[in-house]
Write a protein that holds these residues in place. Structure first.
Motif, mmCIF file in Angstrom:
data_model
loop_
_atom_site.group_PDB
_atom_site.id
_atom_site.type_symbol
_atom_site.label_atom_id
_atom_site.label_comp_id
_atom_site.label_asym_id
_atom_site.label_seq_id
_atom_site.Cartn_x
_atom_site.Cartn_y
_atom_site.Cartn_z
ATOM 1 N N LEU A 26 0.881 -1.319 0.091
ATOM 2 C CA LEU A 26 -0.069 0.006 -0.106
ATOM 3 C C LEU A 26 0.948 1.338 0.168
ATOM 4 C CD1 LEU A 26 -2.762 1.299 0.396
ATOM 5 C CD2 LEU A 26 -2.471 1.252 2.576
ATOM 6 N N VAL A 27 0.700 2.379 -0.980
ATOM 7 C CA VAL A 27 1.217 3.542 -0.915
ATOM 8 C C VAL A 27 0.267 4.607 -1.005
ATOM 9 C CG1 VAL A 27 2.868 4.843 -2.229
ATOM 10 C CG2 VAL A 27 3.043 2.273 -2.336
ATOM 11 N N LEU A 28 0.613 5.418 0.294
ATOM 12 C CA LEU A 28 -0.201 6.469 0.422
ATOM 13 C C LEU A 28 0.524 7.959 -0.074
ATOM 14 C CD1 LEU A 28 -1.685 5.489 3.899
ATOM 15 C CD2 LEU A 28 -2.847 5.632 1.673
ATOM 16 N N ASP A 29 0.344 8.501 -1.091
ATOM 17 C CA ASP A 29 1.055 9.580 -1.610
ATOM 18 C C ASP A 29 0.345 11.039 -1.152
ATOM 19 O OD1 ASP A 29 2.648 11.642 -2.861
ATOM 20 O OD2 ASP A 29 2.840 10.442 -4.667
ATOM 21 N N SER A 30 0.913 11.526 -0.125
ATOM 22 C CA SER A 30 0.348 12.767 0.390
ATOM 23 C C SER A 30 1.335 13.758 -0.137
ATOM 24 C CB SER A 30 0.213 12.783 1.604
ATOM 25 O OG SER A 30 -0.509 13.835 2.300
ATOM 26 N N SER A 31 2.405 13.762 -0.942
ATOM 27 C CA SER A 31 3.344 14.509 -1.391
ATOM 28 C C SER A 31 2.770 15.755 -2.397
ATOM 29 C CB SER A 31 4.640 13.871 -1.869
ATOM 30 O OG SER A 31 4.313 13.328 -3.219
ATOM 31 N N LEU A 32 3.346 16.863 -2.177
ATOM 32 C CA LEU A 32 3.280 17.767 -3.306
ATOM 33 C C LEU A 32 3.490 17.369 -4.526
ATOM 34 C CD1 LEU A 32 2.426 20.762 -3.715
ATOM 35 C CD2 LEU A 32 4.772 21.434 -3.231
ATOM 36 N N ASN A 33 4.540 16.640 -4.801
ATOM 37 C CA ASN A 33 4.820 15.894 -6.210
ATOM 38 C C ASN A 33 3.877 15.381 -6.653
ATOM 39 O OD1 ASN A 33 7.500 16.395 -4.559
ATOM 40 N ND2 ASN A 33 8.535 15.605 -6.335
ATOM 41 N N GLY A 34 3.200 14.382 -5.699
ATOM 42 C CA GLY A 34 1.948 13.594 -6.122
ATOM 43 C C GLY A 34 0.937 14.317 -6.460
ATOM 44 N N GLN A 35 0.516 15.322 -5.740
ATOM 45 C CA GLN A 35 -0.628 16.253 -5.980
ATOM 46 C C GLN A 35 -0.481 16.902 -7.283
ATOM 47 O OE1 GLN A 35 -1.177 18.710 -2.471
ATOM 48 N NE2 GLN A 35 -1.248 17.031 -1.120
ATOM 49 N N LEU A 36 1.018 17.592 -7.711
ATOM 50 C CA LEU A 36 1.065 17.868 -9.086
ATOM 51 C C LEU A 36 0.843 17.128 -9.970
ATOM 52 C CD1 LEU A 36 4.209 20.231 -7.813
ATOM 53 C CD2 LEU A 36 1.844 20.992 -8.593
ATOM 54 N N SER A 37 1.391 15.897 -10.019
ATOM 55 C CA SER A 37 1.413 14.796 -10.893
ATOM 56 C C SER A 37 -0.125 14.522 -11.239
ATOM 57 C CB SER A 37 2.058 13.567 -10.436
ATOM 58 O OG SER A 37 1.762 12.731 -11.370
ATOM 59 N N ARG A 38 -1.127 14.337 -9.967
ATOM 60 C CA ARG A 38 -2.354 13.981 -10.251
ATOM 61 C C ARG A 38 -3.186 15.174 -11.052
ATOM 62 N NH1 ARG A 38 -1.104 11.507 -5.312
ATOM 63 N NH2 ARG A 38 -1.648 13.238 -4.056
ATOM 64 N N MET A 39 -2.724 16.497 -10.417
ATOM 65 C CA MET A 39 -3.228 17.644 -11.077
ATOM 66 C C MET A 39 -3.052 17.589 -12.784
ATOM 67 S SD MET A 39 -2.780 21.688 -10.421
ATOM 68 C CE MET A 39 -3.337 21.484 -8.424
ATOM 69 N N ARG A 40 -2.010 17.474 -12.996
ATOM 70 C CA ARG A 40 -1.385 17.130 -14.471
ATOM 71 C C ARG A 40 -2.036 16.212 -15.311
ATOM 72 N NH1 ARG A 40 3.706 15.561 -13.642
ATOM 73 N NH2 ARG A 40 4.288 17.618 -13.028
ATOM 74 N N GLU A 41 -2.552 15.161 -14.611
ATOM 75 C CA GLU A 41 -3.273 14.192 -15.210
ATOM 76 C C GLU A 41 -4.661 14.716 -15.731
ATOM 77 O OE1 GLU A 41 -3.076 10.452 -13.210
ATOM 78 O OE2 GLU A 41 -0.825 10.541 -13.159
ATOM 79 N N ARG A 42 -5.202 15.173 -14.582
ATOM 80 C CA ARG A 42 -6.627 15.613 -14.738
ATOM 81 C C ARG A 42 -6.629 16.847 -15.651
ATOM 82 N NH1 ARG A 42 -7.251 15.557 -8.764
ATOM 83 N NH2 ARG A 42 -6.367 17.446 -8.896
ATOM 84 N N LEU A 43 -5.627 17.764 -16.005
ATOM 85 C CA LEU A 43 -5.597 18.823 -16.855
ATOM 86 C C LEU A 43 -5.483 18.262 -18.532
ATOM 87 C CD1 LEU A 43 -3.394 21.497 -15.156
ATOM 88 C CD2 LEU A 43 -5.870 21.542 -15.779
ATOM 89 N N VAL A 44 -4.555 17.058 -18.525
ATOM 90 C CA VAL A 44 -4.508 16.398 -19.803
ATOM 91 C C VAL A 44 -5.651 15.720 -20.091
ATOM 92 C CG1 VAL A 44 -3.168 14.666 -20.900
ATOM 93 C CG2 VAL A 44 -2.039 16.165 -19.405
ATOM 94 N N LYS A 45 -6.354 14.957 -19.141
ATOM 95 C CA LYS A 45 -7.462 14.368 -19.602
ATOM 96 C C LYS A 45 -8.623 15.317 -19.758
ATOM 97 C CE LYS A 45 -6.815 10.130 -17.142
ATOM 98 N NZ LYS A 45 -6.978 9.185 -15.796
ATOM 99 N N GLY A 46 -8.636 16.300 -19.409
ATOM 100 C CA GLY A 46 -9.712 17.630 -19.562
ATOM 101 C C GLY A 46 -10.708 17.205 -18.959
#
Length: 181
Positions: free
Chosen positions: A161-181
């Motif tokens: 189990l990996v719980l990513d509460s890092s700023l890097n992880g948040q930025l990566s998830r935000m980038r994915e949402r922006l790319v997907k639209g």
């Protein structure tokens, strides 16, 4: 390698059962950690115990003397002597890890490897441990590692189990949402 892991687990399980019966599981675990550190800090001793041409009885005597000088309990002294006599000292690190896992399981706890950008304070460590304990329903022991690549926050690894509460992880998830639209 698979066979080595199975052998290490068998040795660890036998020692855990012995230590739990004697009510000394934590103490034995600490002494095993000390033995690992001692071997890491004394390469000549480690080399002697790993040489296949040195007789098992001699290795056992050396380990008994080291254990006596270090003040380790009889179960640890006997266990390390057994490993030395059977030529299994090269398994010690895997045995210690397996031992730690069996003891944690017996006491209903898990270990979380927490990576952070900066060293945690005692209060931060306590809060993370409490939060993870509530989420998992088990006592969580935090093992901290500083990862300078993280911008902030933390990444906790508990088994698979990996719980990513890092700023890097948040930025990566935000980038994915922006790319997907």
């Amino acid at each position: 390698m698979r066979r080595r892991g199975a052998t290490s687990k068998r040795y660890a399980k036998a020692l855990v059962q012995l230590a739990l019966e004697g009510g000394r599981a934590e103490e034995v675990g600490q002494e095993l950690q000390e033995a690992l550190a001692l071997l890491a800090n004394h390469p000549k001793l480690s080399d002697l115990l790993l040489r296949p041409w040195v007789k098992g009885a001699m290795k056992q005597n050396v380990v008994a003397e080291v254990a006596e000088r270090s003040g380790w309990s009889a179960p640890v002294k006997d266990f390390l002597g057994l490993l030395a006599a059977r030529g299994r000292m090269d398994h010690l690190q895997e045995i210690v890890l397996a031992y730690q896992g069996f003891v944690d399981e017996a006491f209903g706890r898990v270990r979380a490897r927490v990576r952070t950008a900066v060293a945690l304070t005692d209060e931060d460590r306590r809060q993370i441990s409490e939060h993870l304990s509530r989420a998992l329903g088990k006592e969580v022991l935090v093992e901290e590692a500083v990862d300078r690549k993280l911008l902030g926050g933390f990444v906790a690894e508990i088994g698979s189990l990996v719980l990513d509460s890092s700023l890097n992880g948040q930025l990566s998830r935000m980038r994915e949402r922006l790319v997907k639209g």
